[in-house]
Design a protein around this motif. Structure first.
Motif, PDB file in Angstrom:
ATOM      1  N   ILE A 130      -1.508   4.022   5.290  1.00  0.00           N
ATOM      2  CA  ILE A 130      -0.236   3.313   5.458  1.00  0.00           C
ATOM      3  C   ILE A 130      -0.396   2.204   6.498  1.00  0.00           C
ATOM      4  O   ILE A 130       0.062   1.083   6.297  1.00  0.00           O
ATOM      5  N   ARG A 131      -1.069   2.494   7.599  1.00  0.00           N
ATOM      6  CA  ARG A 131      -1.317   1.492   8.632  1.00  0.00           C
ATOM      7  C   ARG A 131      -2.151   0.334   8.077  1.00  0.00           C
ATOM      8  O   ARG A 131      -1.874  -0.834   8.320  1.00  0.00           O
ATOM      9  N   LEU A 165      -2.637  -5.202   6.069  1.00  0.00           N
ATOM     10  CA  LEU A 165      -3.062  -6.067   4.975  1.00  0.00           C
ATOM     11  C   LEU A 165      -1.910  -6.956   4.494  1.00  0.00           C
ATOM     12  O   LEU A 165      -2.084  -8.165   4.318  1.00  0.00           O
ATOM     13  N   ILE A 166      -0.746  -6.377   4.339  1.00  0.00           N
ATOM     14  CA  ILE A 166       0.419  -7.144   3.909  1.00  0.00           C
ATOM     15  C   ILE A 166       0.774  -8.202   4.956  1.00  0.00           C
ATOM     16  O   ILE A 166       1.078  -9.346   4.625  1.00  0.00           O
ATOM     17  N   THR A 167       0.724  -7.837   6.218  1.00  0.00           N
ATOM     18  CA  THR A 167       1.016  -8.778   7.297  1.00  0.00           C
ATOM     19  C   THR A 167       0.030  -9.935   7.284  1.00  0.00           C
ATOM     20  O   THR A 167       0.415 -11.096   7.433  1.00  0.00           O
ATOM     21  N   LEU A 223      -1.234 -15.707   5.995  1.00  0.00           N
ATOM     22  CA  LEU A 223      -2.006 -16.704   5.248  1.00  0.00           C
ATOM     23  C   LEU A 223      -1.102 -17.565   4.372  1.00  0.00           C
ATOM     24  O   LEU A 223      -1.270 -18.783   4.301  1.00  0.00           O
ATOM     25  N   ILE A 224      -0.135 -16.947   3.721  1.00  0.00           N
ATOM     26  CA  ILE A 224       0.790 -17.697   2.871  1.00  0.00           C
ATOM     27  C   ILE A 224       1.625 -18.644   3.710  1.00  0.00           C
ATOM     28  O   ILE A 224       1.826 -19.810   3.339  1.00  0.00           O
ATOM     29  N   ASN A 225       2.119 -18.189   4.847  1.00  0.00           N
ATOM     30  CA  ASN A 225       2.926 -19.044   5.718  1.00  0.00           C
ATOM     31  C   ASN A 225       2.119 -20.213   6.268  1.00  0.00           C
ATOM     32  O   ASN A 225       2.615 -21.327   6.373  1.00  0.00           O
ATOM     33  N   GLU A 226       0.865 -19.973   6.630  1.00  0.00           N
ATOM     34  CA  GLU A 226      -0.002 -21.051   7.114  1.00  0.00           C
ATOM     35  C   GLU A 226      -0.197 -22.099   6.039  1.00  0.00           C
ATOM     36  O   GLU A 226      -0.133 -23.297   6.307  1.00  0.00           O
TER      37      GLU A 226
END
Length: 91
Positions: A12-13, A18-20, A25-28
Motif C-alpha cells: 500500500i505504501r 508510485l501514484i504520487t 511527473l504529469i504536473n511537471e
C-alpha cells in the motif's frame, strides 16, 4: 541469501508513493510551456488565416525559423510582439 517478506502495508505504501510520483511527473509536464509552435498552432492561437500568418512572416511581425519544410515560431517572440504592439494591432 536472505529473504524479505512484503506485507500488505508495504504494498500500500509503495502504491501511494508510485501514484504520487506519477502525479508529480504529469504536473511537471503540464507546467512546461512549448517554446516553439508550428504554423497551425500559431494560426489557432491568433485566430488568423495561413495567408495572414505568411504576411506577418514576410513583414517581420513575427520571428520564425524554418526546419526542412516546416516553419516554427517562438512563443516568447509572439508574446513579445503583443507586448510591443499592445496599443495597436500588428503594423
Amino acid at each position: 541469501m536472505s529473504v524479505e517478506i512484503l506485507t500488505k502495508e508495504d504494498l500500500i505504501r509503495f502504491k501511494i508513493e508510485l501514484i504520487t510520483e506519477f502525479k508529480n511527473l504529469i504536473n511537471e509536464r503540464n507546467d512546461q510551456k512549448k517554446k516553439w509552435l508550428r504554423s497551425k498552432e500559431v494560426e489557432q492561437l491568433l485566430n488568423i488565416s495561413p495567408g495572414t500568418l505568411q504576411n506577418y512572416r514576410i513583414n517581420g511581425n513575427i520571428k520564425w525559423s524554418k526546419f526542412g519544410n516546416t516553419y516554427f515560431y517562438s512563443l516568447d517572440s509572439i508574446n513579445q510582439s503583443f507586448d510591443d504592439n499592445s496599443s495597436a494591432p500588428f503594423s
